[in-house]
Design a protein around this motif. Structure first.
Motif, PDB file in Angstrom:
ATOM      1  N   TRP A  30       0.839  -1.217   0.000  1.00  0.00           N
ATOM      2  CA  TRP A  30       0.000   0.000   0.000  1.00  0.00           C
ATOM      3  C   TRP A  30       0.865   1.255   0.000  1.00  0.00           C
ATOM      4  O   TRP A  30       0.499   2.274  -0.580  1.00  0.00           O
ATOM      5  CB  TRP A  30      -0.966  -0.002   1.184  1.00  0.00           C
ATOM      6  CG  TRP A  30      -1.775  -1.261   1.261  1.00  0.00           C
ATOM      7  CD1 TRP A  30      -1.935  -2.067   2.338  1.00  0.00           C
ATOM      8  CD2 TRP A  30      -2.537  -1.876   0.204  1.00  0.00           C
ATOM      9  NE1 TRP A  30      -2.731  -3.146   2.034  1.00  0.00           N
ATOM     10  CE2 TRP A  30      -3.106  -3.057   0.727  1.00  0.00           C
ATOM     11  CE3 TRP A  30      -2.766  -1.567  -1.134  1.00  0.00           C
ATOM     12  CZ2 TRP A  30      -3.902  -3.913  -0.029  1.00  0.00           C
ATOM     13  CZ3 TRP A  30      -3.563  -2.420  -1.901  1.00  0.00           C
ATOM     14  CH2 TRP A  30      -4.115  -3.566  -1.353  1.00  0.00           C
ATOM     15  N   ALA A  31       2.016   1.170   0.667  1.00  0.00           N
ATOM     16  CA  ALA A  31       2.939   2.308   0.650  1.00  0.00           C
ATOM     17  C   ALA A  31       3.485   2.505  -0.764  1.00  0.00           C
ATOM     18  O   ALA A  31       3.593   3.637  -1.260  1.00  0.00           O
ATOM     19  CB  ALA A  31       4.075   2.072   1.641  1.00  0.00           C
ATOM     20  N   ALA A  32       3.800   1.378  -1.434  1.00  0.00           N
ATOM     21  CA  ALA A  32       4.298   1.452  -2.811  1.00  0.00           C
ATOM     22  C   ALA A  32       3.230   2.036  -3.729  1.00  0.00           C
ATOM     23  O   ALA A  32       3.514   2.853  -4.616  1.00  0.00           O
ATOM     24  CB  ALA A  32       4.696   0.058  -3.289  1.00  0.00           C
ATOM     25  N   ALA A  33       1.981   1.616  -3.484  1.00  0.00           N
ATOM     26  CA  ALA A  33       0.875   2.109  -4.321  1.00  0.00           C
ATOM     27  C   ALA A  33       0.726   3.624  -4.169  1.00  0.00           C
ATOM     28  O   ALA A  33       0.532   4.347  -5.148  1.00  0.00           O
ATOM     29  CB  ALA A  33      -0.426   1.413  -3.916  1.00  0.00           C
ATOM     30  N   GLU A  34       0.836   4.105  -2.947  1.00  0.00           N
ATOM     31  CA  GLU A  34       0.715   5.552  -2.718  1.00  0.00           C
ATOM     32  C   GLU A  34       1.857   6.299  -3.399  1.00  0.00           C
ATOM     33  O   GLU A  34       1.655   7.365  -3.989  1.00  0.00           O
ATOM     34  CB  GLU A  34       0.698   5.850  -1.210  1.00  0.00           C
ATOM     35  CG  GLU A  34       0.537   7.337  -0.941  1.00  0.00           C
ATOM     36  CD  GLU A  34       0.270   7.661   0.515  1.00  0.00           C
ATOM     37  OE1 GLU A  34       0.287   6.727   1.356  1.00  0.00           O
ATOM     38  OE2 GLU A  34       0.048   8.851   0.807  1.00  0.00           O
ATOM     39  N   PRO A  74      -3.234   7.333  -1.622  1.00  0.00           N
ATOM     40  CA  PRO A  74      -3.385   5.952  -1.161  1.00  0.00           C
ATOM     41  C   PRO A  74      -4.470   5.196  -1.908  1.00  0.00           C
ATOM     42  O   PRO A  74      -5.418   5.811  -2.424  1.00  0.00           O
ATOM     43  CB  PRO A  74      -3.744   6.097   0.323  1.00  0.00           C
ATOM     44  CG  PRO A  74      -4.094   7.515   0.548  1.00  0.00           C
ATOM     45  CD  PRO A  74      -3.627   8.330  -0.619  1.00  0.00           C
ATOM     46  N   ALA A  75      -4.321   3.876  -1.994  1.00  0.00           N
ATOM     47  CA  ALA A  75      -5.377   3.007  -2.535  1.00  0.00           C
ATOM     48  C   ALA A  75      -6.406   2.853  -1.421  1.00  0.00           C
ATOM     49  O   ALA A  75      -6.229   2.042  -0.527  1.00  0.00           O
ATOM     50  CB  ALA A  75      -4.795   1.661  -2.946  1.00  0.00           C
ATOM     51  N   ASP A  76      -7.455   3.664  -1.496  1.00  0.00           N
ATOM     52  CA  ASP A  76      -8.361   3.822  -0.356  1.00  0.00           C
ATOM     53  C   ASP A  76      -9.579   2.901  -0.476  1.00  0.00           C
ATOM     54  O   ASP A  76     -10.407   3.090  -1.365  1.00  0.00           O
ATOM     55  CB  ASP A  76      -8.815   5.291  -0.299  1.00  0.00           C
ATOM     56  CG  ASP A  76      -9.613   5.590   0.948  1.00  0.00           C
ATOM     57  OD1 ASP A  76      -9.915   4.648   1.715  1.00  0.00           O
ATOM     58  OD2 ASP A  76      -9.952   6.771   1.155  1.00  0.00           O
ATOM     59  N   PRO A  77      -9.717   1.925   0.422  1.00  0.00           N
ATOM     60  CA  PRO A  77     -10.884   1.029   0.330  1.00  0.00           C
ATOM     61  C   PRO A  77     -12.199   1.715   0.690  1.00  0.00           C
ATOM     62  O   PRO A  77     -13.260   1.142   0.485  1.00  0.00           O
ATOM     63  CB  PRO A  77     -10.553  -0.082   1.332  1.00  0.00           C
ATOM     64  CG  PRO A  77      -9.601   0.525   2.291  1.00  0.00           C
ATOM     65  CD  PRO A  77      -8.839   1.576   1.538  1.00  0.00           C
ATOM     66  N   LEU A  78     -12.116   2.953   1.237  1.00  0.00           N
ATOM     67  CA  LEU A  78     -13.365   3.669   1.531  1.00  0.00           C
ATOM     68  C   LEU A  78     -13.975   4.254   0.261  1.00  0.00           C
ATOM     69  O   LEU A  78     -15.148   4.622   0.252  1.00  0.00           O
ATOM     70  CB  LEU A  78     -13.118   4.789   2.555  1.00  0.00           C
ATOM     71  CG  LEU A  78     -12.616   4.348   3.932  1.00  0.00           C
ATOM     72  CD1 LEU A  78     -12.640   5.525   4.904  1.00  0.00           C
ATOM     73  CD2 LEU A  78     -13.447   3.199   4.486  1.00  0.00           C
ATOM     74  N   ALA A  79     -13.185   4.320  -0.822  1.00  0.00           N
ATOM     75  CA  ALA A  79     -13.752   4.768  -2.099  1.00  0.00           C
ATOM     76  C   ALA A  79     -14.736   3.700  -2.573  1.00  0.00           C
ATOM     77  O   ALA A  79     -14.435   2.504  -2.533  1.00  0.00           O
ATOM     78  CB  ALA A  79     -12.630   4.953  -3.121  1.00  0.00           C
ATOM     79  N   GLU A  80     -15.910   4.156  -3.028  1.00  0.00           N
ATOM     80  CA  GLU A  80     -16.978   3.212  -3.372  1.00  0.00           C
ATOM     81  C   GLU A  80     -16.527   2.217  -4.438  1.00  0.00           C
ATOM     82  O   GLU A  80     -16.792   1.014  -4.350  1.00  0.00           O
ATOM     83  CB  GLU A  80     -18.195   4.003  -3.849  1.00  0.00           C
ATOM     84  CG  GLU A  80     -19.457   3.189  -3.850  1.00  0.00           C
ATOM     85  CD  GLU A  80     -20.668   4.058  -4.146  1.00  0.00           C
ATOM     86  OE1 GLU A  80     -20.823   5.094  -3.482  1.00  0.00           O
ATOM     87  OE2 GLU A  80     -21.444   3.681  -5.051  1.00  0.00           O
ATOM     88  N   LYS A  81     -15.820   2.755  -5.450  1.00  0.00           N
ATOM     89  CA  LYS A  81     -15.388   1.861  -6.552  1.00  0.00           C
ATOM     90  C   LYS A  81     -14.408   0.806  -6.043  1.00  0.00           C
ATOM     91  O   LYS A  81     -14.357  -0.322  -6.553  1.00  0.00           O
ATOM     92  CB  LYS A  81     -14.765   2.668  -7.694  1.00  0.00           C
ATOM     93  CG  LYS A  81     -13.510   3.413  -7.295  1.00  0.00           C
ATOM     94  CD  LYS A  81     -12.869   4.119  -8.459  1.00  0.00           C
ATOM     95  CE  LYS A  81     -11.591   4.808  -7.964  1.00  0.00           C
ATOM     96  NZ  LYS A  81     -10.858   5.534  -8.943  1.00  0.00           N
TER      97      LYS A  81
END
Lengths: 327, 93
Positions: free
Chosen positions: B66-70, B76-83
């Motif tokens: 997740w750090a690499a993704a950011e 950040p790759a946010d799981p709170l995003a609906e998609k």
């Protein structure tokens, strides 16, 4: 999975003057000599010399990532390592459990992080429960402070103190308020029970049944609580990915994420995260509550409902109650 | 140093089960990253997070992923995003 011989550490937290010492004295009075090692800031006040007390000075070290919930309590590492050395050399009896008392404004999260990250201590101790004293007499003043909110969010047991001075109604109101804020904690009267007694199940597993979808928001402190119950099993791999990503994106805002999950196994999977720190997830042998998944999120400066909605959506499930019911 | 908690599931009985669990985690992580325009591959027990335009970062566990993704996406790759949550649901094996 931790090995055999791992001892429980009870973290006792709460504001200065909120009754920690009284609770400790009462809890240890009936304890066997040497059964409990206690790490305290002020040795003199307890007055129970059959127990082993060690003084800790709350020195903290900020790690490179600069996150305040990830500071390492160097004092605690040193005190626990000394305790282990004394026991292993035969200079002190082996304590059955260790109680760590923290000062009033300390956030318990770094203690959990410290034990988890230390390669020596992590194999010998695990946080058995976080006990927080809540002062019914000064509830209003304390509740407005962010440190109090963090302590309540961290708690596995919340001991209501000074009910005799505040009156039964005030104590009951405080009990209800803290239960809304942290629905997964056990709320007890500090006078009635040994609040330091370990729960029969580890942190996270003591979650009492929560409403289908519950929400509580404090506009003064920006702290919100939300819980959700899912009827169908969830995939543990999904939960792992969801939670690790969530903690990376929102860790400092998440005071607590605590869940008892039905993964299709015989017993529930216990998941418990205090800010960035995650207790080692574990399966319990069996269910003592109805077989379904519950998740509680307590967040600051983030609407906790977003967390429960995301979890529900990711699990591909719908909530049986309409969202947004206010506790 | 113990491995990151996400790299093993409680109650894993044998190597085959560990591989199955890891494959499942990789599938979900790939879906979450794809929702943020990123790719995920496995290479010799590590994860490779890519931006699809030639930049790749190696990660030993999901937390580093997740750090690499950011780092690659700038957010950040946010799981709170609906998609993102929907993508996770659709990735169920």
């Amino acid at each position: 999975m931790r090995g055999a011989g791992v001892r429980p550490l009870v973290v006792l937290s709460g504001f200065l003057g909120s009754g920690k010492t009284t609770l400790l004295r009462r809890a240890l009075a009936g304890d066997e000599a040497g059964g409990t090692a206690v790490l305290v800031n002020e040795v003199g006040e307890i007055g129970l010399d059959q127990h082993q007390f060690r003084h800790i000075a709350e020195r903290t070290v900020l790690l490179d990532n600069g996150c305040l919930c990830c500071v390492v309590r160097e004092d605690l590492v040193q005190a626990l390592r000394e305790l282990v050395d004394l026991e292993e050399s035969g200079a002190a009896p082996r304590a059955r459990r260790v109680v760590v008392e923290t000062t009033g404004l300390a956030d318990p999260a770094p203690i959990v992080a410290t034990i988890d990250r230390d390669p020596v201590l992590g194999l010998r101790f695990e946080v058995g429960s976080v006990v927080v004293t809540c002062d019914a007499e000064h509830a209003r003043e304390h509740a407005a402070m962010p440190e109090w909110q963090a302590q309540v969010a961290c708690a596995d047991v919340i001991a209501i103190t000074k009910a005799d001075r505040a009156g039964g109604a005030a104590a009951a109101a405080l009990g209800e308020a803290v239960a809304r804020r942290n629905p997964a904690a056990r709320v007890v009267d500090a006078r009635a029970a040994d609040a330091l007694a370990l729960p029969a199940v580890p942190p996270g597993a003591g979650a009492r049944p929560v409403r289908e979808h519950d929400h509580d928001h404090d506009h003064t402190t920006g702290v919100s609580t939300s819980s959700v119950t899912l009827e169908r099993p969830v995939d543990p791999a999904l939960v792992t990915v969801w939670l690790t990503a969530l903690l990376h994106a929102h860790g400092p805002s998440l005071l607590r994420v605590k869940a008892l999950l039905d993964t299709g196994a015989d017993g529930p999977l216990v998941l418990d995260a205090v800010q960035h720190t995650v207790y080692e997830p574990r399966h319990l042998a069996e269910w003592t509550t109805p077989r379904r998944s519950t998740l509680v999120a307590i967040a600051r400066d983030l609407d906790a409902r977003l967390v429960t909605r995301s979890f529900t959506r990711a699990a591909g499930q719908v909530v049986s109650e309409p969202e947004g019911a206010t506790a | 140093m113990r491995p990151h908690w996400s790299e093993h599931a409680p109650g894993e009985a044998d190597a085959a089960q560990r591989r199955r669990h890891r494959a499942a985690r990789t599938g979900y992580a790939r879906a979450l990253l794809a929702a943020h325009g990123l790719t995920l591959a496995e290479w010799q027990g590590s994860y490779l997070v890519g931006n699809g335009r030639g930049r790749t970062v190696m990660a030993g566990d999901l937390a580093v992923c997740w750090a690499a993704a950011e780092q690659l996406a700038g957010r950040p790759a946010d799981p709170l995003a609906e998609k993102a949550a929907t993508a996770l649901a659709e990735a169920r094996p």
